[in-house]
Scaffold this active site. Structure first.
Site: not given
Ligand SMILES: [Zn+2]
Length: 428
Positions: A284-285, A288, A362
């Site tokens: 997930h990071e 980003h 997100e």
């Protein structure tokens, strides 16, 4: 309009905006608390397998306690703002420093701004102590000692002074000497300063507060390295941060850019999640990073700050701006202070837009994670994190739209479940 009626109009507009913002925020907070209370006795269906009623109720009580404190914080902030402006405290501070330093000197301007910052810091202190040592402690999250709390406070203040004072001097100097176009020069200075802080933050500033140790060899490290290779991502290092010294909340992030990229895992996260779940959180990071979210956010901030500096350049030449806020004297430091005190009163209505922008990022990061890690692992990780952080699963929808930088848990999990639904192609 005559000068006098312009001044009165601005006072009225300021008071109306303050009443609207404070009223709206209190109303949102009350809605949030009531909504949580209504949902307190039922765990949402999607979570009932993973989260028991006791944990759900703990999250409800924790969120309620934090929201109550937020309401007090809001009221205190509004009273302080009124005291500084219409109450005449800012003018009184200005007069006090005039007895010590020459009128219009940098020292007098800096003393004024620093004293306002210290006063609001001192007023915030009891609330901050209450948050850490009463609320966080009551729910079992606080790991901080009083000694560490004050050591942090001293370090933060010194750091703020070391970074802030030269910047402040520079801004006041540019405002004085760069003529009508000073705001453009201040804007460029602000950009350079921000990028510099962003660069040194992970290398110089964070280590002042936490210890970073390289991640040990093992399943977790090899799993993460495989994930990084699959995503075509090169990091300068994998570190574990001792966040358990302060709080038991878990997280992961990475900082830096270019060659200085490093991935940091909170030790609390490692203690709680299985390696495959940590990989999913990290994916997930990485999402980003791949979508350049940091840079997009920085670009938006720079565009917005240009608009506000231009606006400051306009209002600081208007007598009604000072007089309408009950300040009789005129100086660049007063203009700067007044401006940054009152701007938030006028911009709160834009808050849902920034939250929406953040939630869009997100979702993008989550979609990336679903493609590069196993969605079911991310679901398990999210459930554990929501439980460990006692984040409420049932926020008031309107409150959430205003404040939440992350989509509500129920929506996040629903999306991830669609990603694991049979018939869809599984991520490689
Ligand atoms: Zn995220």
């Amino acid at each position: 309009m005559s000068y006098f009626s312009q001044m009165q109009t601005f006072t009225a507009v300021f008071l109306a905006a303050l009443a609207l913002t404070v009223g709206l925020r209190l109303w949102l907070a009350r809605r949030h608390i009531r909504h949580i209370a209504r949902c307190r006795d039922n765990v949402p269906a999607d979570f009932s397998v993973h989260i028991g009623l006791a944990a759900h109720q703990k999250a409800a009580d924790y969120s309620t306690a934090k929201t109550h404190l937020g309401m007090i914080d809001l009221a205190v902030g509004a009273l302080l703002l009124l005291a500084l402006t219409l109450g005449g405290a800012l003018q009184a501070l200005h007069d006090t420093w005039l007895r010590v330093f020459d009128a219009g000197s940098y020292a007098q301007g800096i003393a004024l701004i620093v004293s306002v910052a210290l006063i609001s810091g001192l007023i915030d202190l009891p609330l901050s102590l209450y948050r850490t040592f009463v609320i966080e402690a009551r729910f079992g999250f606080n790991k901080m000692t009083l000694k560490l709390f004050f050591a942090d406070l001293v370090k933060q203040t010194l750091l703020g002074a070391a970074l802030g004072l030269p910047l402040l001097f520079c801004v006041l100097w540019l405002m004085r000497w760069m003529g009508e176009q000073w705001w453009l020069y201040v804007w460029v200075t602000w950009m350079v300063f921000s990028l510099l802080v962003l660069t040194v933050y992970p290398i110089l500033i964070l280590p002042m507060f936490n210890k970073f140790t390289p991640l040990e060899n093992g399943d977790l490290k090899s799993g993460i390295e495989a994930l990084l290779a699959k995503c075509g991502f090169r990091a300068k290092g994998l570190y574990v941060m001792d966040s358990s010294r302060r709080s038991s909340h878990g997280n992961a992030y990475f900082t830096g850019f270019g060659a200085a990229k490093r991935i940091v895992l909170f030790d609390t996260l490692i203690a709680r999640l299985a390696p495959a779940e940590i990989e999913a959180v990290l994916a997930h990071e990485l999402g980003h990073f791949r979508h350049h979210h940091v840079w997009k956010r920085v670009a938006v901030q720079f565009a917005v700050s240009l608009v506000f500096l231009w606006l400051l350049g306009y209002v600081m030449n208007q007598d009604w701006f000072y007089a309408g806020l009950n300040v009789q004297a005129r100086s660049t430091a007063l203009a700067l202070t007044l401006f940054f005190l009152v701007v938030p009163v006028f911009t709160f209505l834009l808050h849902p837009l920034t939250s929406l922008y953040s939630r869009k990022h997100e979702y993008e990061a989550e979609a990336y994670a679903a493609r590069h890690a196993i969605p079911a692992n991310l679901i398990h990780a999210l459930v554990k994190l929501y439980q460990d952080n006692a984040a409420t699963l049932t926020p008031d929808p309107l409150y959430s739209a205003f404040y939440d930088s992350h989509p509500p848990a129920l929506l996040r999990i629903a999306r991830l479940k669609r990603a694991v639904a049979p018939g869809q192609s599984q991520p490689a």
